[in-house]
Design a protein around this motif. Structure first.
Motif, mmCIF file in Angstrom:
data_model
loop_
_atom_site.group_PDB
_atom_site.id
_atom_site.type_symbol
_atom_site.label_atom_id
_atom_site.label_comp_id
_atom_site.label_asym_id
_atom_site.label_seq_id
_atom_site.Cartn_x
_atom_site.Cartn_y
_atom_site.Cartn_z
ATOM 1 N N SER A 134 -32.216 11.962 -43.830
ATOM 2 C CA SER A 134 -31.346 10.798 -43.697
ATOM 3 C C SER A 134 -30.101 10.949 -44.560
ATOM 4 O O SER A 134 -29.040 10.456 -44.221
ATOM 5 N N PHE A 135 -30.236 11.651 -45.681
ATOM 6 C CA PHE A 135 -29.093 11.856 -46.564
ATOM 7 C C PHE A 135 -28.053 12.764 -45.904
ATOM 8 O O PHE A 135 -26.864 12.488 -45.926
ATOM 9 N N PHE A 136 -28.542 13.826 -45.298
ATOM 10 C CA PHE A 136 -27.616 14.793 -44.684
ATOM 11 C C PHE A 136 -27.328 14.454 -43.230
ATOM 12 O O PHE A 136 -27.534 15.255 -42.344
ATOM 13 N N ASP A 137 -26.859 13.225 -43.007
ATOM 14 C CA ASP A 137 -26.557 12.893 -41.628
ATOM 15 C C ASP A 137 -25.266 13.548 -41.160
ATOM 16 O O ASP A 137 -25.049 13.742 -39.991
ATOM 17 N N PRO A 175 -38.833 6.759 -38.621
ATOM 18 C CA PRO A 175 -38.579 5.336 -38.365
ATOM 19 C C PRO A 175 -37.346 5.155 -37.477
ATOM 20 O O PRO A 175 -36.331 5.813 -37.705
ATOM 21 N N PRO A 176 -37.434 4.263 -36.483
ATOM 22 C CA PRO A 176 -36.285 4.066 -35.588
ATOM 23 C C PRO A 176 -35.025 3.662 -36.352
ATOM 24 O O PRO A 176 -33.934 4.121 -36.024
ATOM 25 N N ALA A 177 -35.188 2.840 -37.407
ATOM 26 C CA ALA A 177 -34.008 2.381 -38.147
ATOM 27 C C ALA A 177 -33.254 3.569 -38.756
ATOM 28 O O ALA A 177 -32.023 3.613 -38.740
ATOM 29 N N ALA A 178 -34.007 4.563 -39.281
ATOM 30 C CA ALA A 178 -33.369 5.734 -39.894
ATOM 31 C C ALA A 178 -32.635 6.552 -38.834
ATOM 32 O O ALA A 178 -31.530 7.047 -39.055
ATOM 33 N N ILE A 179 -33.272 6.683 -37.677
ATOM 34 C CA ILE A 179 -32.661 7.458 -36.582
ATOM 35 C C ILE A 179 -31.371 6.776 -36.119
ATOM 36 O O ILE A 179 -30.330 7.421 -35.958
ATOM 37 N N ILE A 180 -31.431 5.473 -35.938
ATOM 38 C CA ILE A 180 -30.270 4.732 -35.432
ATOM 39 C C ILE A 180 -29.114 4.778 -36.441
ATOM 40 O O ILE A 180 -27.971 5.039 -36.083
ATOM 41 N N GLU A 181 -29.458 4.566 -37.717
ATOM 42 C CA GLU A 181 -28.439 4.639 -38.772
ATOM 43 C C GLU A 181 -27.723 5.981 -38.739
ATOM 44 O O GLU A 181 -26.506 6.087 -38.816
ATOM 45 N N GLN A 182 -28.556 7.037 -38.645
ATOM 46 C CA GLN A 182 -28.027 8.405 -38.645
ATOM 47 C C GLN A 182 -27.101 8.630 -37.446
ATOM 48 O O GLN A 182 -26.010 9.177 -37.584
ATOM 49 N N ILE A 183 -27.517 8.154 -36.282
ATOM 50 C CA ILE A 183 -26.700 8.368 -35.076
ATOM 51 C C ILE A 183 -25.405 7.550 -35.145
ATOM 52 O O ILE A 183 -24.359 8.012 -34.699
#
Ligand code: 5AD
Ligand code: SF4
Length: 448
Positions: A134-137, A175-183
């Motif tokens: 998540s850090f290295f998005d 977690p979906p929230a992490a994926i969405i944030e990253q995208i």
């Protein structure tokens, strides 16, 4: 998956002040990201290490690291090689900067792998991985305008030939929230196409606040992100679970590309059973029919393995028939190679001679080539939308060459490769191309 890991490692080293070298000869550190899925991939790493050994003779301070699945699989055995300083498994990638810095400073060898991969509670490892990822998005994008995003790690399926569950560990959905944030952040950086990754991405499942999210939910959520124009997902396992919902999302959501990569592996029920694939050839074909009924212009790709232990000529002809019926856009064919530790390797003898594996491989590819040729010809005279990747690596003959423009390569939403002449700054952008010539795997045309 490996390309994404390489990008994450590159970004984390750049963040720590390192920069990419032009060649190994100029590098202070050489990291090889590895794949264990077939023996051939591992052999190539070993021969490359031989080459590095040679370079290291004149550059004794050069640090050499082996990362990824082969590092996890062979662990200490690799560290015994005098050329290698760091052995780092896929779950230990968050430690890579630390390992490299230490190796440069202390000149000591370092081993970072998971001790007992199947027994480790998945949560323990995934927390560090999740934070890292998540850090290295804003990681290195090897193709402009495109990014891979992991939806899940690992696999619980244990197909008998496959090393993945032993090296990548148990299945864990992010977690979906992490994926969405990253995208969202990727979209802000100009990413237009995201490819959601998972060994069995259609099994994506995450429970949060009393709600359960499946891949179709994720596709719906990603579709809402402004700036993202195309969404793909790989790889799908042929299973009923979530299947209709995923295909419905594909049909209903314009951003979800009509492309499905769904390996069949074999067309023989006997071999499928021995592979621990939980479907028969006819069930697999029914799934394809269903996909085409819900998404009529869907492009489907497959994977096959030839020469699995006990595969008779009749079994192989079953595979040929399946390929003929499936009408894939393209398929990948591999010769079975025994992987240490897998059930097939422990219990079955690799009894199909190399020569027969080779012949079956060629035969299956030629059956597919005819189908790909027919399917690609349907594009003649049509105009397609492509996301441009950059310069075409292979120089192709193109009779409609636009003077002064280089040959570019891009892909359609359905993943067809399109070659045409255009300005270099189109990389990462969409273009419209009128198809004037086709080959089984490539469409050629003129930019409009
Ligand atoms: N030998 C040959 N091919 C393999 N694959 C997986 N394991 C093996 C093996 N032991 C193939 C499968 C899979 C693809 C990624 O690699 O077809 O779908
Ligand atoms: Fe390997 Fe089967 Fe898992 Fe795919 S589904 S990664 S082939 S064990």
């Amino acid at each position: 998956m490996n390309k994404l890991d390489t990008a994450l490692v590159t970004s984390s080293l750049k963040e720590a002040g390192f920069s990419l070298a032009e060649s190994e000869k100029e590098a202070d550190v050489v990291l090889i990201n590895t794949c264990s899925v077939r023996q051939h991939a591992e052999q190539r790493v070993l021969s490359h290490l031989g080459h590095l050994k040679h370079i290291k003779k004149s550059k004794p301070n050069m640090v050499v690291g082996v990362i990824g699945c082969m590092a996890q699989r062979l662990g200490a055995e690799l560290l015994g090689d005098e050329t290698i300083d760091i052995v780092c498994g896929p779950a230990q990638i968050p430690q890579i900067t630390e390992l490299v810095t230490k190796a440069l400073q202390e000149k000591k060898k370092a081993l970072a792998v998971t001790e007992k991969i199947r027994q480790k509670a998945p949560g323990e490892q995934s927390k560090a991985l999740e934070e890292f990822e998540s850090f290295f998005d804003s990681y290195d994008k090897q193709i402009p305008g495109q990014a891979f995003v992991r939806a899940m790690r690992g696999c619980n399926n244990f197909c008998t030939y496959c090393v993945v569950p032993y090296v990548r560990g148990p299945e864990v959905s992010r977690p979906p929230a992490a994926i969405i944030e990253q995208i969202k952040r990727l979209a802000g950086e100009g990413v237009k196409l995201v490819t959601l990754l998972g060994q069995m991405v259609n099994a994506y499942k995450y429970n949060s606040n009393g709600k359960s999210y499946c891949l179709a939910d994720l596709l719906n959520m990603v579709s809402e992100i402004e700036g993202i124009e195309w969404i793909r997902f790989v790889t799908s396992y042929p299973a009923e679970e979530f299947y209709n919902q995923i295909l419905k999302a594909m049909a209903d959501l314009p951003k979800v590309c009509n492309y499905l990569h769904m390996p069949a592996q074999s067309g023989s029920d006997k071999i499928l059973k021995a592979m621990n694939r939980n479907y028969t050839a006819s069930q697999y074909l029914e799934l394809l029919d269903k996909a085409r009924a819900i998404v009529p212009d869907i492009a489907i790709a497959g994977d096959f393995m030839v020469g699995f232990p006990g595969e008779t000529e009749e079994d192989f002809q079953g595979t040929v028939r399946l390929v003929e019926k499936a009408r894939y856009k393209n398929c990948f064919v591999f010769k079975y190679s025994p992987r240490p530790g897998t059930m097939a390797d422990k219990r079955l003898q690799d009894d199909i001679p190399q020569e027969i594996k080779r012949r079956r491989n060629i035969e299956l590819l030629s059956v597919q080539e005819k189908i790909s040729d027919e399917l690609s010809k349907q594009f003649l005279g049509k105009t397609v939308k492509v996301l441009v990747e950059g310069l075409s690596k292979k120089p192709h003959l193109n009779s409609f060459e636009k003077k002064g423009y280089p040959q570019l390569v891009g892909r359609t939403a359905e993943n067809w490769i399109v070659v045409f002449n255009g300005p270099m700054d189109l990389a990462g952008e969409f273009a419209k191309v009128k198809i004037t010539r086709t080959s089984p795997l490539t469409l050629f045309g003129e930019m409009i």
